[in-house]
Design an enzyme around this catalytic site. Structure first.
Site, short mmCIF file in Angstrom:
data_model
loop_
_atom_site.label_atom_id
_atom_site.label_comp_id
_atom_site.label_asym_id
_atom_site.label_seq_id
_atom_site.Cartn_x
_atom_site.Cartn_y
_atom_site.Cartn_z
N ASP A 4 0.81 -1.22 0.00
CA ASP A 4 0.00 0.00 0.00
C ASP A 4 0.84 1.27 0.00
OD1 ASP A 4 0.97 -0.44 2.57
OD2 ASP A 4 -0.97 -0.96 3.40
N HIS A 54 -7.17 -5.19 10.34
CA HIS A 54 -6.96 -4.92 8.91
C HIS A 54 -5.63 -5.48 8.43
CE1 HIS A 54 -5.01 -0.93 10.18
NE2 HIS A 54 -4.15 -1.36 9.28
N ASP A 65 -7.55 -3.35 14.52
CA ASP A 65 -8.93 -3.70 14.17
C ASP A 65 -8.99 -4.88 13.20
OD1 ASP A 65 -7.85 -2.53 11.95
OD2 ASP A 65 -9.28 -0.87 11.83
N GLU A 116 -9.52 -1.84 5.54
CA GLU A 116 -10.18 -1.57 6.81
C GLU A 116 -11.42 -2.46 6.96
OE1 GLU A 116 -8.66 0.04 8.92
OE2 GLU A 116 -8.24 2.12 8.45
C1 GLP Z 1 -0.68 -0.09 8.58
C2 GLP Z 1 -0.16 -0.88 7.40
C3 GLP Z 1 -0.39 -2.36 7.62
C4 GLP Z 1 0.16 -2.77 8.97
C5 GLP Z 1 -0.62 -2.05 10.05
C6 GLP Z 1 -0.14 -2.40 11.44
O1 GLP Z 1 -2.02 0.16 8.52
N1 GLP Z 1 -0.76 -0.47 6.18
O2 GLP Z 1 0.26 -3.08 6.59
O3 GLP Z 1 0.04 -4.15 9.15
O4 GLP Z 1 -0.39 -0.66 9.84
O5 GLP Z 1 0.86 -1.52 11.82
P1 GLP Z 1 1.94 -1.79 12.93
O6 GLP Z 1 2.81 -2.86 12.42
O7 GLP Z 1 2.66 -0.47 13.03
O8 GLP Z 1 1.22 -2.16 14.16
#
Ligand code: GLP
Length: 259
Positions: free
Chosen positions: A67, A138, A136, A143
């Site tokens: 992304d 995702h 959540d 989302e």
């Molecule tokens: C973002 C990214 C996801 C990631 C998520 C969790 O939304 N687009 O790919 O898995 O954050 O983030 P973190 O690893 O900082 O908890």
């Protein structure tokens, strides 16, 4: 789904890096799906160590990131282009021409998304998709309420996700509202998925993903449909799993051909 519980985040990153190293050594021209966020940072550090100390060669590997934020230039420090450069690409011998990240500055976003899907296809598909998980549930930026069949497209972030990702920006209000993300259908097309998580704050999302019903309200639960998903988590992230003793037993008693 294979669920592997490790003592801590360091062990999670080491085991994940070993799996990736094995794949890259076996198939030097493999296609890796890459993720961002805080979760893969230790994994990237470990892969950089493998490159520098063990000669792990990324020169033929192609990569596709999950992304990118809409409206952020690739030089913006909050962009995932910049994140990948800082935390991985500049430390290893990836060929820049083989690294792909959606262009959040594209004038025509639907065409950019279609082209991204086409590039993945033209390369022969993603061999291994690395994933983190949001609080959540995702994956990528899909989302809750995302279609489980979705493809690469524009999405709107929830306030929770914007808040959680604010650590990569100077101020929370700088976090964009819109993103381009591979869809859940795109992720499910990968030949294998490797999802990492650590910390107590991920325990509920992990339990919902592995042991809850499949639901678009927990986008990661769609991985229950994927035939080759490995989840590597630390004790804290595993703390709400009802069957953690079973997962542990399975991992400790792998048949020799699988170990
Ligand atoms: C973002 C990214 C996801 C990631 C998520 C969790 O939304 N687009 O790919 O898995 O954050 O983030 P973190 O690893 O900082 O908890």
């Amino acid at each position: 789904m294979e669920v592997i519980i490790q003592k801590d985040a360091e062990m999670v990153a080491k085991l994940a890096a070993n799996k990736i190293m094995k794949l890259v050594n076996q198939r030097p021209n493999c296609n890796l799906g890459l993720a961002t966020g805080t979760t893969p940072l230790k994994l990237y550090a470990e892969l950089i160590r493998c490159h520098k100390e063990l000669g792990l060669d990324f020169s033929k590997v192609s990569s596709f990131n999950l992304d990118e934020y809409v409206g952020l230039d690739s030089n913006h420090p909050g962009s995932y282009h910049c994140y990948m450069q800082e935390h991985f690409f500049k430390h290893v011998n990836m060929d820049k021409k083989k690294t792909h990240i959606p262009n959040g500055m594209a004038k025509n976003i639907p065409i950019e998304c279609e082209a991204y899907e086409a590039k993945i296809k033209a390369c022969g598909g993603i061999d291994l998709q690395i994933l983190g998980i949001g609080h959540d549930g995702h994956i990528g930026f899909n989302e809750p309420s995302s279609s489980l069949g979705s493809r690469t497209r524009i999405k709107t972030l929830t306030e929770l996700t914007r808040k959680n990702n604010a650590c990569f920006f100077k101020r929370e209000k700088e976090v964009p509202y819109h993103v381009i993300t591979m869809g859940i259908g795109t992720i499910l097309d990968s030949k294998s998925c490797l999802l990492l998580a650590f910390g107590e704050s991920k325990a509920q999302a992990i339990a919902d993903m592995i042991e809850g019903p499949v639901s678009s309200m927990v986008p990661a639960s769609a991985l229950q449909f994927h035939p080759h998903t490995t989840v590597i988590i630390d004790e804290a992230a595993a703390s709400m799993l009802k069957r953690k003793n079973y997962y542990r037993w399975v991992f400790d008693n792998l048949p020799h051909w699988q170990a």
